[in-house]
Design a protein around this motif. Structure first.
Motif, PDB file in Angstrom:
ATOM      1  N   CYS A 204     -23.679  -8.971  13.036  1.00 46.21           N
ATOM      2  CA  CYS A 204     -22.339  -8.478  13.328  1.00 46.21           C
ATOM      3  C   CYS A 204     -22.460  -7.182  14.133  1.00 46.21           C
ATOM      4  O   CYS A 204     -23.234  -6.289  13.762  1.00 46.21           O
ATOM      5  CB  CYS A 204     -21.587  -8.225  12.021  1.00 46.21           C
ATOM      6  N   CYS A 242     -14.693  -4.366   9.565  1.00 42.90           N
ATOM      7  CA  CYS A 242     -14.459  -5.468  10.509  1.00 42.90           C
ATOM      8  C   CYS A 242     -13.400  -5.077  11.526  1.00 42.90           C
ATOM      9  O   CYS A 242     -12.335  -4.567  11.170  1.00 42.90           O
ATOM     10  CB  CYS A 242     -14.013  -6.719   9.744  1.00 42.90           C
ATOM     11  N   ARG A 243     -13.667  -5.313  12.799  1.00 42.33           N
ATOM     12  CA  ARG A 243     -12.749  -4.987  13.882  1.00 42.33           C
ATOM     13  C   ARG A 243     -12.152  -6.239  14.538  1.00 42.33           C
ATOM     14  O   ARG A 243     -11.571  -6.181  15.606  1.00 42.33           O
ATOM     15  CB  ARG A 243     -13.462  -4.120  14.936  1.00 42.33           C
ATOM     16  N   LYS A 244     -12.317  -7.362  13.871  1.00 40.85           N
ATOM     17  CA  LYS A 244     -11.711  -8.626  14.318  1.00 40.85           C
ATOM     18  C   LYS A 244     -12.040  -8.964  15.778  1.00 40.85           C
ATOM     19  O   LYS A 244     -11.167  -9.330  16.567  1.00 40.85           O
ATOM     20  CB  LYS A 244     -10.196  -8.599  14.116  1.00 40.85           C
ATOM     21  N   CYS A 245     -13.316  -8.847  16.104  1.00 36.00           N
ATOM     22  CA  CYS A 245     -13.737  -9.224  17.461  1.00 36.00           C
ATOM     23  C   CYS A 245     -13.838 -10.743  17.604  1.00 36.00           C
ATOM     24  O   CYS A 245     -13.893 -11.265  18.722  1.00 36.00           O
ATOM     25  CB  CYS A 245     -15.070  -8.569  17.802  1.00 36.00           C
ATOM     26  N   HIS A 246     -13.917 -11.445  16.462  1.00 35.64           N
ATOM     27  CA  HIS A 246     -13.944 -12.920  16.402  1.00 35.64           C
ATOM     28  C   HIS A 246     -15.225 -13.533  16.957  1.00 35.64           C
ATOM     29  O   HIS A 246     -15.309 -14.756  17.093  1.00 35.64           O
ATOM     30  CB  HIS A 246     -12.730 -13.528  17.115  1.00 35.64           C
ATOM     31  N   GLU A 249     -16.677 -15.917  14.389  1.00 38.41           N
ATOM     32  CA  GLU A 249     -15.917 -17.140  14.147  1.00 38.41           C
ATOM     33  C   GLU A 249     -16.270 -18.238  15.152  1.00 38.41           C
ATOM     34  O   GLU A 249     -16.202 -19.422  14.834  1.00 38.41           O
ATOM     35  CB  GLU A 249     -14.421 -16.841  14.189  1.00 38.41           C
ATOM     36  N   GLY A 257     -12.180 -18.561   8.853  1.00 38.66           N
ATOM     37  CA  GLY A 257     -11.449 -17.481   9.515  1.00 38.66           C
ATOM     38  C   GLY A 257     -11.992 -16.151   9.023  1.00 38.66           C
ATOM     39  O   GLY A 257     -11.385 -15.485   8.171  1.00 38.66           O
ATOM     40  N   SER A 259     -12.491 -13.049  10.184  1.00 39.70           N
ATOM     41  CA  SER A 259     -11.800 -11.765  10.354  1.00 39.70           C
ATOM     42  C   SER A 259     -10.680 -11.599   9.345  1.00 39.70           C
ATOM     43  O   SER A 259     -10.553 -10.555   8.698  1.00 39.70           O
ATOM     44  CB  SER A 259     -11.249 -11.668  11.779  1.00 39.70           C
ATOM     45  N   ASP A 260      -9.854 -12.623   9.184  1.00 39.46           N
ATOM     46  CA  ASP A 260      -8.754 -12.544   8.218  1.00 39.46           C
ATOM     47  C   ASP A 260      -9.287 -12.484   6.789  1.00 39.46           C
ATOM     48  O   ASP A 260      -8.721 -11.796   5.931  1.00 39.46           O
ATOM     49  CB  ASP A 260      -7.822 -13.740   8.375  1.00 39.46           C
ATOM     50  N   GLU A 263     -10.358  -9.000   5.867  1.00 37.24           N
ATOM     51  CA  GLU A 263      -9.209  -8.159   5.539  1.00 37.24           C
ATOM     52  C   GLU A 263      -8.741  -8.426   4.104  1.00 37.24           C
ATOM     53  O   GLU A 263      -8.453  -7.501   3.342  1.00 37.24           O
ATOM     54  CB  GLU A 263      -8.077  -8.423   6.527  1.00 37.24           C
TER      55      GLU A 263
END
Length: 272
Positions: A204, A242-246, A249, A257, A259-260, A263
């Motif tokens: 990551c 986590c910065r939800k860069c995806h 995924e 999912g 990133s979600d 959270e």
């Protein structure tokens, strides 16, 4: 041809050629690049003997790919929890009926079935270890050609050789098969994140150990909140980083999912 398309096949000369982690998108790439013609040519000139693919998608896609070429083998994720997931038991039977050798990966669901939740372990008799029960579930099936079981040390390898030596098609009774159905039902109510720790999501870019964080989350259901909190506290980078860069995924064979879920995970432990 771009780099992704050029590198899509993984050779293992002179034995075979395997396309890894086939799904809808990569199947379309196979068609676009006319890669089945390359396979035919490689067989004709003796560079390979067998052609196959490994798979992570749904059953309809699996059957489409099976029908798309005269494959020699396929590799699918299967265990007593995943019977209705990805290729499914039905897909496995479909491939075997066409004469395609079936190779099994994740027979222990990323190691989870070697040490299952207590409620699951209670269902399966102590006459065998959880590992042997899980492997017997697969060896019982006539469609299974090879089982790929990850081993960490010589003792595990020795155990697996013993389990294999006393296995066979049809070794399980109907009563024992019913126990697997019960175990799956219990497991499905306990598992929060279906992570197999394959680590395709790693590394990551923000330093999260994604599989281990998911393991902490699952422990809130399979063990106790106290044990889960202790495990989570030991993680140097927490889920809220986590910065939800995806990016992860796109690589996840289980299509989580991530990133979600991170959270959600961060919220659960913040409340705890």
């Amino acid at each position: 041809m771009d780099t992704e398309k050029r590198c899509i096949w993984q050779p293992n000369f002179p034995y075979g050629l395997c396309r890894h982690a086939m799904d809808k998108g990569r199947y379309q790439t196979m068609l676009d690049c006319q890669l089945t013609d390359c396979l035919d040519q490689a067989k004709a000139d003796g560079r390979i003997r067998y052609a196959g693919f490994s798979f992570h998608d749904d059953m309809d896609t699996f059957k489409t790919i099976v029908d798309a070429y005269d494959w020699d083998f396929c590799q699918i994720q299967m265990n007593y929890i995943d019977v209705n997931n990805q290729a499914t038991i039905e897909g496995m039977e479909y491939a075997a009926a066409k004469g395609i050798a079936v190779i099994i990966m994740e027979p222990l669901l990323g190691g989870k079935l070697a040490n299952p939740p207590k409620q699951v372990a209670k269902v399966l008799p102590e006459t065998k270890t959880p590992v042997e029960w899980a492997l017997d579930f697969l060896w019982n099936r006539p469609e299974v050609s090879v089982i790929l079981s990850g081993m960490s040390n010589a003792a595990q390898a020795a155990d697996n050789l013993v389990y294999a030596s006393r296995s066979g098609i049809g070794i399980l009774s109907e009563e024992e098969l019913e126990l697997f159905r019960q175990a799956k039902e219990i497991y499905d109510t306990k598992a929060i994140v279906p992570c197999t720790k394959c680590q395709y999501c790693m590394p990551c870019p923000f330093g999260l150990n994604i599989p281990e964080l998911f393991e902490c989350y699952n422990q809130t259901a399979t063990k106790s909140m106290e044990e889960a909190r202790t495990a989570y506290a030991s993680q140097p980078v927490k889920a809220d980083a986590c910065r939800k860069c995806h990016r992860c995924e796109k690589e996840c064979p289980q299509h989580i999912g991530i990133s979600d879920t991170m959270e959600e995970l961060a919220g659960v432990f913040a409340e705890a």
